[in-house]
Write a protein that holds these residues in place. Structure first.
Motif, PDB file in Angstrom:
ATOM      1  N   LEU A   1       0.819  -1.206   0.000  1.00  0.00           N
ATOM      2  CA  LEU A   1       0.000   0.000   0.000  1.00  0.00           C
ATOM      3  C   LEU A   1       0.849   1.250   0.000  1.00  0.00           C
ATOM      4  O   LEU A   1       0.540   2.243  -0.665  1.00  0.00           O
ATOM      5  CB  LEU A   1      -0.927  -0.022   1.224  1.00  0.00           C
ATOM      6  N   LEU A   2       1.954   1.227   0.743  1.00  0.00           N
ATOM      7  CA  LEU A   2       2.855   2.375   0.744  1.00  0.00           C
ATOM      8  C   LEU A   2       3.448   2.593  -0.638  1.00  0.00           C
ATOM      9  O   LEU A   2       3.585   3.730  -1.120  1.00  0.00           O
ATOM     10  CB  LEU A   2       3.983   2.158   1.761  1.00  0.00           C
ATOM     11  N   SER A   3       3.799   1.484  -1.316  1.00  0.00           N
ATOM     12  CA  SER A   3       4.353   1.594  -2.666  1.00  0.00           C
ATOM     13  C   SER A   3       3.332   2.170  -3.628  1.00  0.00           C
ATOM     14  O   SER A   3       3.661   2.987  -4.492  1.00  0.00           O
ATOM     15  CB  SER A   3       4.831   0.226  -3.149  1.00  0.00           C
ATOM     16  N   LEU A   4       2.087   1.740  -3.494  1.00  0.00           N
ATOM     17  CA  LEU A   4       1.045   2.249  -4.376  1.00  0.00           C
ATOM     18  C   LEU A   4       0.897   3.757  -4.225  1.00  0.00           C
ATOM     19  O   LEU A   4       0.677   4.477  -5.196  1.00  0.00           O
ATOM     20  CB  LEU A   4      -0.286   1.563  -4.070  1.00  0.00           C
ATOM     21  N   CYS A   5       1.039   4.260  -2.990  1.00  0.00           N
ATOM     22  CA  CYS A   5       0.914   5.701  -2.767  1.00  0.00           C
ATOM     23  C   CYS A   5       1.968   6.488  -3.524  1.00  0.00           C
ATOM     24  O   CYS A   5       1.783   7.672  -3.824  1.00  0.00           O
ATOM     25  CB  CYS A   5       1.024   6.002  -1.272  1.00  0.00           C
ATOM     26  N   ALA A   6       3.104   5.833  -3.832  1.00  0.00           N
ATOM     27  CA  ALA A   6       4.181   6.517  -4.544  1.00  0.00           C
ATOM     28  C   ALA A   6       3.775   6.940  -5.942  1.00  0.00           C
ATOM     29  O   ALA A   6       4.413   7.788  -6.559  1.00  0.00           O
ATOM     30  CB  ALA A   6       5.420   5.610  -4.628  1.00  0.00           C
ATOM     31  N   PHE A   7       2.701   6.344  -6.492  1.00  0.00           N
ATOM     32  CA  PHE A   7       2.233   6.749  -7.804  1.00  0.00           C
ATOM     33  C   PHE A   7       1.586   8.131  -7.772  1.00  0.00           C
ATOM     34  O   PHE A   7       1.342   8.738  -8.799  1.00  0.00           O
ATOM     35  CB  PHE A   7       1.210   5.728  -8.340  1.00  0.00           C
TER      36      PHE A   7
ATOM     37  N   HIS B   1      -7.364   8.790 -10.021  1.00  0.00           N
ATOM     38  CA  HIS B   1      -8.300   9.365 -10.976  1.00  0.00           C
ATOM     39  C   HIS B   1      -8.092   8.839 -12.399  1.00  0.00           C
ATOM     40  O   HIS B   1      -9.019   8.827 -13.182  1.00  0.00           O
ATOM     41  CB  HIS B   1      -8.170  10.898 -10.979  1.00  0.00           C
ATOM     42  N   ALA B   2      -6.878   8.428 -12.731  1.00  0.00           N
ATOM     43  CA  ALA B   2      -6.593   7.935 -14.076  1.00  0.00           C
ATOM     44  C   ALA B   2      -6.015   6.524 -13.981  1.00  0.00           C
ATOM     45  O   ALA B   2      -5.263   6.221 -13.052  1.00  0.00           O
ATOM     46  CB  ALA B   2      -5.599   8.854 -14.780  1.00  0.00           C
TER      47      ALA B   2
ATOM     48  N   ASP C   1      -9.816  -5.107 -12.345  1.00  0.00           N
ATOM     49  CA  ASP C   1      -9.288  -4.100 -11.422  1.00  0.00           C
ATOM     50  C   ASP C   1      -9.436  -2.706 -12.034  1.00  0.00           C
ATOM     51  O   ASP C   1      -8.864  -2.433 -13.101  1.00  0.00           O
ATOM     52  CB  ASP C   1      -7.817  -4.402 -11.140  1.00  0.00           C
ATOM     53  N   PRO C   2     -10.169  -1.802 -11.398  1.00  0.00           N
ATOM     54  CA  PRO C   2     -10.416  -0.481 -11.995  1.00  0.00           C
ATOM     55  C   PRO C   2      -9.173   0.400 -12.069  1.00  0.00           C
ATOM     56  O   PRO C   2      -9.199   1.447 -12.731  1.00  0.00           O
ATOM     57  CB  PRO C   2     -11.469   0.132 -11.065  1.00  0.00           C
ATOM     58  N   ARG C   3      -8.079  -0.014 -11.444  1.00  0.00           N
ATOM     59  CA  ARG C   3      -6.851   0.787 -11.524  1.00  0.00           C
ATOM     60  C   ARG C   3      -6.177   0.700 -12.884  1.00  0.00           C
ATOM     61  O   ARG C   3      -5.274   1.488 -13.188  1.00  0.00           O
ATOM     62  CB  ARG C   3      -5.870   0.342 -10.434  1.00  0.00           C
ATOM     63  N   PHE C   4      -6.569  -0.267 -13.718  1.00  0.00           N
ATOM     64  CA  PHE C   4      -5.880  -0.501 -14.974  1.00  0.00           C
ATOM     65  C   PHE C   4      -6.841  -0.454 -16.156  1.00  0.00           C
ATOM     66  O   PHE C   4      -7.987  -0.887 -16.056  1.00  0.00           O
ATOM     67  CB  PHE C   4      -5.198  -1.879 -14.964  1.00  0.00           C
ATOM     68  N   ASP C   5      -6.343   0.057 -17.268  1.00  0.00           N
ATOM     69  CA  ASP C   5      -7.028  -0.041 -18.554  1.00  0.00           C
ATOM     70  C   ASP C   5      -6.179  -0.949 -19.431  1.00  0.00           C
ATOM     71  O   ASP C   5      -5.079  -0.574 -19.856  1.00  0.00           O
ATOM     72  CB  ASP C   5      -7.183   1.339 -19.193  1.00  0.00           C
TER      73      ASP C   5
END
Length: 358
Positions: A12-18, A24-25, A103-107
């Motif tokens: 989760l910490l790594s994901l925040c780095a994005f 939103h995108a 997964d809605p994080r990816f297109d």
């Protein structure tokens, strides 16, 4: 071993780095590298299928992977390459691919999927340490089966299509039906392109590989050094071994490809990989034509002359790994990464149109 909470916390910490923009995108993905397992940690120890990609490509960002066996994915934000370890077996593969695509994080509508994993190899086709691109995937796990003690004398083995009652049921049942999916043909032009891009790669040889293959006297293909090849894979959850089963697999591949296929490698997950992509493709979430399968040979699927199938199984089970394990793990990255990097670094060519053979 790290606790689940520790793994998720780091992910989760790594994901925040994005950054907040990722909420939103969609995270852009050009290529999804699909592996099936890792040994121990994802980095810093003995490498399974996944570790080479993480350390060498590299896939330096960690992202949570809910709904999957491995819990985390890895990502290269410069190449826009995402790597996953699905877990071994068709159930894990189907679940992992479905969870990823939903997964809605990816297109992933334009993403390429490259399954790069180890497998067995038919000594009539090739040798351990080799890398094989698959034009076809055959379902080796769905059939009728008569116990070997009751097989009719005129039958080659006890397997018949689940849609029929004889080994060579004619006309051949449909490959895709409510009874199950038996054969997938990967996009021929894409497969030929990947093979053409990698066919001249020199794969390493070593003394251990030579000792193992020299046992296969009378099998000319098995005694050659490792190379990059084209050949079909048979996919089933039962980890079979032996000359009799190999004869069935060769026949089964030819039957379901109308004599066009060539049995090369054995694996567990490939039909599930294709099924998941095909179904999600019907919903417009992925393009199933953008899928490739690379299997690298960690072991022979049948015994050498003078040995029984049970002896081969015992030998492999009590060694530290399959005779070609490390060579096959390395070959999967060596060969697969050439295709992945080409797709990712020339996205202007490949985003809208599939590659064609050179």
């Amino acid at each position: 071993m790290k606790s689940v909470s520790t793994v998720f916390g780091a992910a989760l910490l790594s994901l925040c780095a994005f950054g907040s923009a990722s909420a939103h995108a969609p995270i852009p993905v050009r290529v999804v590298v699909v592996t099936t397992f890792e040994i121990g940690r994802d980095t810093g120890d003995t490498a399974g299928e996944y570790q080479n990609w993480i350390e060498k490509l590299p896939l330096q960002k960690t992202i949570p992977a809910p709904g999957t066996d491995h819990d985390v994915m890895h990502y290269n934000p410069d190449l826009h390459v995402l790597g996953i370890a699905s877990g071994e077996g068709p159930e894990h593969m189907a679940s992992a691919i479905t969870a990823l695509v939903l997964d809605p994080r990816f297109d992933l509508r334009h993403a390429y999927f490259v399954l790069a994993g180890i497998g067995g190899i038919d000594p009539n086709f090739g040798t351990i340490g080799s890398a094989v691109w698959a034009p076809h995937v055959i379902n080796g796990g769905l059939s009728h089966l008569i116990d070997p003690r009751e097989i009719p004398a005129s039958w080659p083995d006890g397997f018949t299509p689940v849609q029929g009652s004889t080994p060579d049921e004619k006309p051949r049942p449909a490959s895709h039906s409510g009874m199950g999916d038996m054969e997938y043909t990967l996009d021929p032009a894409l497969v030929q392109w990947a093979y053409g891009l990698t066919k001249d790669i020199a794969l390493p040889d070593n003394a251990g590989l030579k000792v193992s293959r020299l046992r296969y006297t009378g099998f000319a293909a098995a005694q050659k050094p490792p190379s990059v090849q084209l050949g079909d894979t048979i996919s089933g959850e039962t980890f079979w071994v032996g000359a009799k089963m190999n004869q069935w697999a060769e026949r089964w591949v030819k039957y379901w490809t109308d004599g066009q296929g060539v049995m090369a490698t054995t694996a567990e997950e490939d039909v599930a990989f294709c099924q998941a992509l095909a179904l999600q493709g019907k919903a417009g979430r992925v393009d199933p034509k953008r899928a490739l399968i690379l299997r690298t040979a960690s072991n022979f699927d049948m015994q050498p002359p003078g040995q029984s199938a049970a002896q081969l199984l015992s030998d492999e089970a009590h060694e530290t790994g399959f005779s070609g394990f490390q060579a096959s793990v390395d070959a999967a990255y060596t060969v697969g990464s050439v295709v992945v990097k080409e797709l990712a670094t020339h996205w202007d060519r490949y985003e809208k149109a599939l590659p064609t053979a050179r």
